[in-house]
Design a protein around this motif. Structure first.
Motif, short mmCIF file in Angstrom:
data_model
loop_
_atom_site.label_atom_id
_atom_site.label_comp_id
_atom_site.label_asym_id
_atom_site.label_seq_id
_atom_site.Cartn_x
_atom_site.Cartn_y
_atom_site.Cartn_z
N PHE A 277 0.83 -1.10 0.00
CA PHE A 277 0.16 0.26 0.01
C PHE A 277 0.86 1.21 -0.09
O PHE A 277 0.31 2.19 -0.40
CB PHE A 277 -0.94 0.06 1.36
N GLY A 278 2.11 1.16 0.56
CA GLY A 278 3.06 2.27 0.54
C GLY A 278 3.42 2.60 -1.00
O GLY A 278 3.52 3.53 -1.46
N SER A 279 3.76 1.35 -1.59
CA SER A 279 3.87 1.61 -3.18
C SER A 279 2.84 2.04 -4.11
O SER A 279 2.90 2.95 -4.98
CB SER A 279 4.45 0.36 -3.72
N ALA A 280 1.54 1.71 -3.73
CA ALA A 280 0.45 2.04 -4.19
C ALA A 280 -0.05 3.54 -4.01
O ALA A 280 -0.26 4.06 -4.83
CB ALA A 280 -0.91 1.32 -3.70
N ALA A 281 0.43 4.03 -2.67
CA ALA A 281 0.14 5.49 -2.50
C ALA A 281 1.46 6.22 -3.14
O ALA A 281 1.01 7.43 -3.75
CB ALA A 281 0.37 5.75 -0.93
N TRP A 282 2.48 5.65 -3.39
CA TRP A 282 3.49 6.64 -4.30
C TRP A 282 3.21 6.52 -5.47
O TRP A 282 3.30 7.76 -6.31
CB TRP A 282 4.89 5.56 -4.02
N ALA A 283 2.81 5.57 -6.16
CA ALA A 283 2.55 5.59 -7.53
C ALA A 283 1.16 6.54 -7.62
O ALA A 283 1.23 7.08 -8.91
CB ALA A 283 2.09 3.98 -8.01
N ARG A 284 0.38 6.53 -6.88
CA ARG A 284 -0.98 7.57 -7.05
C ARG A 284 -0.52 8.99 -6.95
O ARG A 284 -0.71 9.67 -7.57
CB ARG A 284 -1.95 7.01 -6.22
N PHE A 285 0.29 9.25 -5.92
CA PHE A 285 0.51 10.44 -5.28
C PHE A 285 1.40 11.15 -6.46
O PHE A 285 1.47 12.36 -6.62
CB PHE A 285 1.11 10.59 -3.70
N THR A 286 2.52 10.47 -6.89
CA THR A 286 3.29 11.09 -7.90
C THR A 286 2.67 11.36 -9.32
O THR A 286 3.54 12.23 -10.03
CB THR A 286 4.76 9.94 -7.81
N THR A 287 1.65 10.44 -9.54
CA THR A 287 1.09 10.72 -10.86
C THR A 287 -0.06 11.54 -10.69
O THR A 287 -0.62 11.89 -11.64
CB THR A 287 0.86 9.50 -11.43
N ARG A 288 -0.57 11.83 -9.65
CA ARG A 288 -1.84 12.83 -9.63
C ARG A 288 -1.76 14.27 -9.87
O ARG A 288 -0.59 14.84 -9.64
CB ARG A 288 -2.21 12.58 -8.10
N ASP A 289 -2.77 14.75 -10.50
CA ASP A 289 -2.91 16.19 -10.68
C ASP A 289 -3.17 16.93 -9.51
O ASP A 289 -4.39 16.79 -9.03
CB ASP A 289 -3.69 16.42 -11.73
N ILE A 290 -2.20 17.57 -8.93
CA ILE A 290 -2.49 18.42 -7.74
C ILE A 290 -3.31 19.67 -8.11
O ILE A 290 -2.53 20.64 -8.76
CB ILE A 290 -1.48 18.50 -6.93
N THR A 291 -4.50 19.88 -7.87
CA THR A 291 -5.08 21.09 -8.05
C THR A 291 -5.42 21.95 -6.80
O THR A 291 -6.00 23.18 -6.85
CB THR A 291 -6.41 20.93 -8.86
N ALA A 292 -5.10 21.54 -5.61
CA ALA A 292 -5.24 22.39 -4.44
C ALA A 292 -4.32 21.99 -3.27
O ALA A 292 -3.31 21.12 -3.66
CB ALA A 292 -6.77 21.54 -3.74
#
Length: 292
Positions: A277-292
């Motif tokens: 789940f740490g790897s999943a969090a990293w994969a999601r967070f590093t590719t996520r479009d941060i708008t806020a």
């Protein structure tokens, strides 16, 4: 000093400063203080309940106190207040401790996004990976502080309400109080390590939404669901792989010799959940479009 070292050192110091800031901010929030207060109050309530039951002439009949669904240590509390530490951890670990960790982990990134501060944090040189690690480290710090809070509250309450002395282990061997305190410390650390899987799951869920409340509710809801699944006999083949299944293995530290098999399974399973789940969090967070 090479140019790369000159660039790397300020980033390391900035990351440490961010970690210190995150930990300070987390433990200054009223929500965090309220969670710790509730956790500290549980050993007090358990100790008072045992004291009242003993005073009313209804003790555990020499060992039956835990025979009606209570923790295995409950019958020993009246003989040695140190057992209130073990009882309190056994009472809080199935729900209260992981729920508190789920609240902190679920709000870690989603709360920043909801408040509009996440983009500001990412402008700094730490980057997304370092920020994610700082958030996880802060949650792990809370795991340890929350567990120690329960243990200390249990120790103080037990010392005030019951006698302290030699500790009779589950295997029947007696050890001095000093060694019993060391075992209590080891158990508190084992319980804190049992929560690293929940922390990783909460962090991953926190990357999926910009609502801190939704992330916290989802994490706690998942915890309750998995706990229910772990009690269904028809799912016996699946249960050894559920993160709460081996949580109470810390009781094996109260044996002589210590039984390490279940403890090792528990810590190995928690590490596996943390990696996945740490790897999943990293994969999601590093590719996520941060708008806020």
């Amino acid at each position: 000093m090479s140019r790369n070292d000159a660039v790397r050192r300020p980033r390391v110091w900035w990351s440490l400063g961010l970690l210190r800031s995150e930990i300070t901010t987390t433990f200054r929030r009223w929500r965090t203080l309220a969670l710790l207060a509730v956790l500290a109050g549980i050993p007090v309530l358990v100790g008072i309940a045992v004291k009242i039951e003993t005073g009313s002439g209804r003790p555990g009949d020499g060992g039956g106190g835990g025979g009606e669904g209570g923790p295995a240590f409950l019958s020993q509390v009246t003989h040695n207040g140190l057992f209130l530490v073990f009882t309190s951890l056994a009472v809080t670990l199935p729900f209260f401790l992981p729920m508190a960790v789920g609240v902190i982990a679920g709000d870690s990134l989603a709360g920043e996004a909801h408040d509009g501060t996440l983009r500001y944090l990412l402008v700094a040189p730490a980057g997304r990976t370092r920020l994610l690690l700082v958030k996880y480290a802060t949650t792990l710090t809370f795991c340890l502080v929350a567990t120690v809070t329960v243990a200390l509250s249990g120790l103080v309450t037990g010392a005030l309400l019951f006698p302290l002395g030699e500790v009779t282990l589950l295997s029947g061997t007696s050890i001095p109080l000093a060694e019993g305190l060391l075992r209590a410390l080891a158990i508190a650390v084992a319980v804190a390590l049992s929560l690293i899987g929940v922390a990783a799951i909460g962090l991953f869920i926190s990357t999926l939404t910009t609502s801190g409340i939704a992330a916290m509710a989802t994490t706690v809801g998942l915890l309750i669901t998995v706990q229910i699944l772990d009690t269904i006999p028809q799912l016996a083949a699946l249960q050894p792989y559920l993160f709460p299944h081996h949580w109470l293995s810390f009781a094996d530290l109260l044996r002589a010799p210590v039984y390490w098999d279940q403890l090792e399974r528990n810590l190995g399973l928690q590490a596996l959940y943390a990696v996945v789940f740490g790897s999943a969090a990293w994969a999601r967070f590093t590719t996520r479009d941060i708008t806020a």
